[in-house]
Every structure is written in structure tokens, then in C-alpha cells.
Design an enzyme around this catalytic site. Structure first.
Site, PDB file in Angstrom:
ATOM      1  N   TYR A 187       0.822  -1.220   0.000  1.00 29.06           N
ATOM      2  CA  TYR A 187       0.000   0.000   0.000  1.00 29.06           C
ATOM      3  C   TYR A 187       0.853   1.266   0.000  1.00 29.06           C
ATOM      4  O   TYR A 187       0.828   2.054  -0.957  1.00 29.06           O
ATOM      5  CB  TYR A 187      -0.934  -0.051   1.203  1.00 29.06           C
ATOM      6  CG  TYR A 187      -1.790   1.178   1.418  1.00 29.06           C
ATOM      7  CD1 TYR A 187      -2.380   1.849   0.356  1.00 29.06           C
ATOM      8  CD2 TYR A 187      -2.013   1.647   2.713  1.00 29.06           C
ATOM      9  CE1 TYR A 187      -3.170   2.974   0.566  1.00 29.06           C
ATOM     10  CE2 TYR A 187      -2.807   2.756   2.941  1.00 29.06           C
ATOM     11  CZ  TYR A 187      -3.382   3.415   1.867  1.00 29.06           C
ATOM     12  OH  TYR A 187      -4.157   4.529   2.092  1.00 29.06           O
TER      13      TYR A 187
ATOM     14  N   ASP B 150       9.664  -7.443  -3.879  1.00 27.73           N
ATOM     15  CA  ASP B 150       8.436  -7.742  -3.151  1.00 27.73           C
ATOM     16  C   ASP B 150       8.070  -9.197  -3.416  1.00 27.73           C
ATOM     17  O   ASP B 150       8.120  -9.650  -4.565  1.00 27.73           O
ATOM     18  CB  ASP B 150       7.301  -6.816  -3.614  1.00 27.73           C
ATOM     19  CG  ASP B 150       6.138  -6.755  -2.632  1.00 27.73           C
ATOM     20  OD1 ASP B 150       5.554  -7.826  -2.340  1.00 27.73           O
ATOM     21  OD2 ASP B 150       5.809  -5.653  -2.162  1.00 27.73           O
TER      22      ASP B 150
ATOM     23  N   ASP C 290      11.756 -12.940  -1.885  1.00 27.00           N
ATOM     24  CA  ASP C 290      11.733 -12.672  -0.455  1.00 27.00           C
ATOM     25  C   ASP C 290      12.979 -11.908  -0.024  1.00 27.00           C
ATOM     26  O   ASP C 290      14.089 -12.176  -0.496  1.00 27.00           O
ATOM     27  CB  ASP C 290      11.638 -13.996   0.311  1.00 27.00           C
ATOM     28  CG  ASP C 290      11.196 -13.803   1.741  1.00 27.00           C
ATOM     29  OD1 ASP C 290      12.015 -13.354   2.565  1.00 27.00           O
ATOM     30  OD2 ASP C 290      10.020 -14.093   2.034  1.00 27.00           O
TER      31      ASP C 290
ATOM     32  N   ALA D 293       7.573  -5.778   5.493  1.00 30.11           N
ATOM     33  CA  ALA D 293       7.377  -6.279   6.856  1.00 30.11           C
ATOM     34  C   ALA D 293       5.958  -6.803   7.010  1.00 30.11           C
ATOM     35  O   ALA D 293       5.042  -6.349   6.327  1.00 30.11           O
ATOM     36  CB  ALA D 293       7.617  -5.176   7.894  1.00 30.11           C
TER      37      ALA D 293
ATOM     38  N   ASN E 171      10.583 -12.612   9.717  1.00 33.91           N
ATOM     39  CA  ASN E 171      10.396 -11.815   8.512  1.00 33.91           C
ATOM     40  C   ASN E 171      10.902 -10.388   8.701  1.00 33.91           C
ATOM     41  O   ASN E 171      11.687  -9.883   7.890  1.00 33.91           O
ATOM     42  CB  ASN E 171       8.922 -11.790   8.109  1.00 33.91           C
ATOM     43  CG  ASN E 171       8.719 -11.126   6.750  1.00 33.91           C
ATOM     44  OD1 ASN E 171       9.357 -11.480   5.776  1.00 33.91           O
ATOM     45  ND2 ASN E 171       7.821 -10.156   6.701  1.00 33.91           N
TER      46      ASN E 171
ATOM     47  N   TYR F 234       4.554  -6.808  17.086  1.00 31.19           N
ATOM     48  CA  TYR F 234       4.799  -6.030  15.878  1.00 31.19           C
ATOM     49  C   TYR F 234       5.637  -4.795  16.191  1.00 31.19           C
ATOM     50  O   TYR F 234       6.679  -4.548  15.567  1.00 31.19           O
ATOM     51  CB  TYR F 234       3.471  -5.631  15.232  1.00 31.19           C
ATOM     52  CG  TYR F 234       3.592  -4.513  14.228  1.00 31.19           C
ATOM     53  CD1 TYR F 234       4.319  -4.687  13.054  1.00 31.19           C
ATOM     54  CD2 TYR F 234       2.977  -3.282  14.452  1.00 31.19           C
ATOM     55  CE1 TYR F 234       4.439  -3.651  12.138  1.00 31.19           C
ATOM     56  CE2 TYR F 234       3.080  -2.255  13.533  1.00 31.19           C
ATOM     57  CZ  TYR F 234       3.820  -2.444  12.385  1.00 31.19           C
ATOM     58  OH  TYR F 234       3.944  -1.424  11.473  1.00 31.19           O
TER      59      TYR F 234
ATOM     60  N   LYS G 176       9.620  -3.792  15.101  1.00 34.47           N
ATOM     61  CA  LYS G 176       9.974  -2.549  14.415  1.00 34.47           C
ATOM     62  C   LYS G 176      11.031  -1.767  15.207  1.00 34.47           C
ATOM     63  O   LYS G 176      11.954  -1.183  14.629  1.00 34.47           O
ATOM     64  CB  LYS G 176       8.720  -1.689  14.214  1.00 34.47           C
ATOM     65  CG  LYS G 176       7.808  -2.172  13.104  1.00 34.47           C
ATOM     66  CD  LYS G 176       8.321  -1.752  11.731  1.00 34.47           C
ATOM     67  CE  LYS G 176       7.287  -2.006  10.652  1.00 34.47           C
ATOM     68  NZ  LYS G 176       7.594  -1.348   9.380  1.00 34.47           N
TER      69      LYS G 176
ATOM     70  N   ARG H 215     -11.985  -2.672  23.110  1.00 35.87           N
ATOM     71  CA  ARG H 215     -10.911  -3.645  22.954  1.00 35.87           C
ATOM     72  C   ARG H 215      -9.867  -3.384  24.029  1.00 35.87           C
ATOM     73  O   ARG H 215      -9.533  -2.225  24.324  1.00 35.87           O
ATOM     74  CB  ARG H 215     -10.263  -3.520  21.572  1.00 35.87           C
ATOM     75  CG  ARG H 215     -11.164  -3.958  20.446  1.00 35.87           C
ATOM     76  CD  ARG H 215     -10.487  -3.813  19.104  1.00 35.87           C
ATOM     77  NE  ARG H 215     -10.141  -2.423  18.795  1.00 35.87           N
ATOM     78  CZ  ARG H 215      -9.828  -1.985  17.578  1.00 35.87           C
ATOM     79  NH1 ARG H 215      -9.800  -2.837  16.565  1.00 35.87           N
ATOM     80  NH2 ARG H 215      -9.532  -0.715  17.369  1.00 35.87           N
ATOM     81  N   SER H 216      -9.352  -4.433  24.599  1.00 38.27           N
ATOM     82  CA  SER H 216      -8.347  -4.296  25.645  1.00 38.27           C
ATOM     83  C   SER H 216      -7.110  -3.576  25.114  1.00 38.27           C
ATOM     84  O   SER H 216      -6.602  -3.905  24.036  1.00 38.27           O
ATOM     85  CB  SER H 216      -7.947  -5.683  26.166  1.00 38.27           C
ATOM     86  OG  SER H 216      -6.920  -5.592  27.115  1.00 38.27           O
TER      87      SER H 216
END
Length: 328
Positions: free
Chosen positions: A11, A31, A50, A74, A91, A140, A144, A281-282
Site C-alpha cells: 500500500y 516484493d 523474499d 514487513a 520476517n 509487531y 519494528k 478492545r483491551s
């Protein structure tokens, strides 16, 4: 000389490729098309494969004169990262290591890294600035942050200058209408709301309406994807001009609530868009906004799409013309 864009069929990557091409840059893309779409590339030279493939990266750097890298590749689903953290470390972190080693071998010394404001975790204050504590609350964000730190150590050891860009929610679509947002599964609010407008969902879930905000719903930072592309190119040019390594937040400075997103989407689409209040949401903070003062001062970056309506309008133009995404 060319710019290598990893994850360039994704995106934000595809919009950055489009912006680079508009500026007359030669572009090379790597990609694996796991989440990316070949149809999203408006040009450039694509290597399908990859990032963890050392031989492929060595071939890319040997076959092209690369003078800088913009790194998007990522995995990025927060929920998945909590149930399968190994996938994210292998990854995201290992993939970045392979990339950095290939850059070192090829003598390429500039990288712009698409990081995330998830590196901060629960904010100590709002808006968040670059000097705030980094304490991710999910795997995640942790990967990063690990990628940022590894890139920084490659600067110390090997002189690979870098800029890390931290931001929350990319939104909108390219002004040409040719490329936009197509994720499977979709997790971003604006396309989810527009799926309701298209009749693909019965309603949009609002996770809590009792937060300490003006309308009771969570407030988040939304940045037009073309503004993000512009920031990545400005960061690369700063490194080309001899700038030092740095971290920048990218934000719109105000933020918009879930209710505002739904209301503006109703206005733009002319559709009813039913909403259903469901339990919180928690771990969802009430307000997440990033300060972009440093990026504005040092990169000369100012979002062209500072208001929510044009962001939603561009997204609606894409989704209404491509209700099933790319090539489906």
C-alpha cells in the site's frame, strides 16, 4: 542511480514508487507479493522474491546502481504478531538483517526505514514526540523497534546513514485513482467503513463510546498515503545531502475520532453506514496522536491532506471503482 524500494508493491510502498517515478527517479522494487500487488506498481523494475533471500539481494545490488533504499517490507498485523511472534521476528528482523548485510557488501550507505508509532506503546503524553519512551505493547511494535536499533548499529559500525519514520494510520488513495488500499484481511478503519457503504459489511463496529474524548470514541492520527510517500522521499534526499541519521514522527497534529470518520464517510458516500457500539478492545488508548514538528522543521514536510474529508474522498474514489481490490 536507482532507489530500491522493499515491499514496493504494498500500500504505502506502491504510492512511494509512484511518487519517485513522478520525480524522475529510477526505481527498483523487491516484493514477494504476499500482501503486495503487482497491479499496484505504476512502473519500476520488479524483482519478485523474499527479502530473506541473500542471493536475490546480492543479484539486485549487482545488477543495478542503487544509491539508497526505502524499506517497507514487513508483516504488520498487531493481532497476528501476538499469536505468532516468531513469524514477525523472522520476517521483519531477520529480513532487515539480510538487507543491511547486502547493502554493506554493495557499499550502499543510505536507508529510509518505514517504522511505526507502535514503538512507543502506551503514550506518556499526547502528542507523542521522538524523545518519548519506547515501550511497545505488541510483538509487531517490538520487532519494528528492534529493526530501528539494528539499523542504527549498522551506522555505528559501517556508516550506513538512516532515517526511521514513525506514524500511525495511513489512509486515502493516489490522486490518479489507479492505486489504493487492498489488504487481506482488512484491519484499517476507513476501508472497513467504506466496505459498509459498498454493502460488503452489514455495519461498522465501534469499540466503545465512553472514552474521555469529545464524542466518547477513540481519536487516532490519519495521514494521507501520498503525504507519507512524500516524507519518505524527503528523508532519502536529506541523507543524499549528507544529513545525519535521525528518527521522525509523522502526524497530522490533531487526530480524528471514530465517530468523525464514520460521519465524514456518510457525507462523502451519501450512504447510511450503520454503526454498532460494541465493548472496548483491551489496551486501546483514548487518544493517539504523533507530533511531527521535527519532520516539519528538518525535512520541510507539511501534509497536503490535513483534513479528514479529502482523505476519505480519495479512499472512496478508489474503493468505489475497485470494490474487490486489484485484479479480482
Amino acid at each position: 542511480m536507482a532507489v530500491l524500494v522493499t515491499g514496493g508493491a504494498g500500500y504505502i510502498g506502491s504510492h512511494t514508487v509512484a511518487a519517485l517515478l513522478d520525480k524522475g527517479e529510477e526505481v527498483v522494487v523487491v516484493d514477494n507479493l504476499y500482501q503486495g500487488h503487482k497491479e499496484a506498481l505504476l512502473g519500476g523494475k520488479l524483482y519478485k522474491g523474499d527479502l530473506r533471500d541473500e542471493a536475490l539481494l546480492d543479484r539486485i545490488f549487482s545488477e543495478n546502481e542503487i544509491d539508497g533504499v526505502i524499506h517497507f517490507a514487513a508483516n504488520s498485523l498487531v493481532g497476528e504478531s501476538m499469536t505468532n511472534p516468531g513469524k514477525y521476528y523472522h520476517n521483519n528482523v531477520y529480513g532487515t538483517l539480510v538487507l543491511l548485510e547486502a547493502m554493506k557488501k554493495a557499499g550502499v550507505s543510505r536507508i529510509v526505514f518505514s517504522s511505526t508509532a507502535a514503538t512507543y506503546g502506551e503514550p506518556e503524553k499526547v502528542p507523542i514526540d521522538e524523545y518519548d519512551r519506547t515501550k511497545p505493547t505488541n510483538a509487531y511494535g517490538e520487532t519494528k523497534l528492534a529493526m530501528e536499533k539494528m539499523i542504527s548499529w549498522f551506522d555505528v559500525a559501517h556508516g550506513i546513514k538512516n532515517v526511521s519514520l514513525r506514524y500511525f494510520n495511513a489512509a486515502g488513495a493516489h490522486e490518479s485513482g489507479k492505486i489504493g488500499e487492498d489488504h487481506t484481511p482488512e484491519s484499517h478503519l476507513i476501508p472497513l467503513v467504506l466496505q459498509v457503504a459498498l454493502g460488503q459489511r452489514e455495519f461498522i463496529s465501534v469499540f466503545g463510546d465512553d472514552y474521555p474524548t469529545e464524542d466518547g470514541t477513540c481519536i487516532r492520527d490519519y495521514i494521507h498515503v501520498s503525504d507519507l510517500a512524500d516524507a519518505h522521499i524527503r528523508a532519502l534526499n536529506r541523507l543524499r545531502e549528507g544529513g545525519e541519521s535521525a528518527v521522525y514522527n509523522l502526524g497530522n497534529g490533531t487526530g480524528f475520532s471514530v465517530k468523525q470518520v464514520i460521519d465524514v464517510s456518510r457525507e462523502v458516500t451519501g450512504r447510511e453506514i450503520p454503526a454498532k457500539i460494541v465493548p472496548r478492545r483491551s489496551g486501546d488508548p483514548a487518544v493517539l496522536i504523533a507530533s511531527s514538528e521535527r519532520a516539519r522543521t528538518e525535512l520541510g514536510w507539511t501534509p497536503k491532506f490535513a483534513d479528514l474529508r479529502p482523505i476519505v474522498e480519495s479512499a472512496w474514489a478508489w474503493h468505489s471503482a475497485h470494490p474487490d481490490g486489484y485484479g479480482k
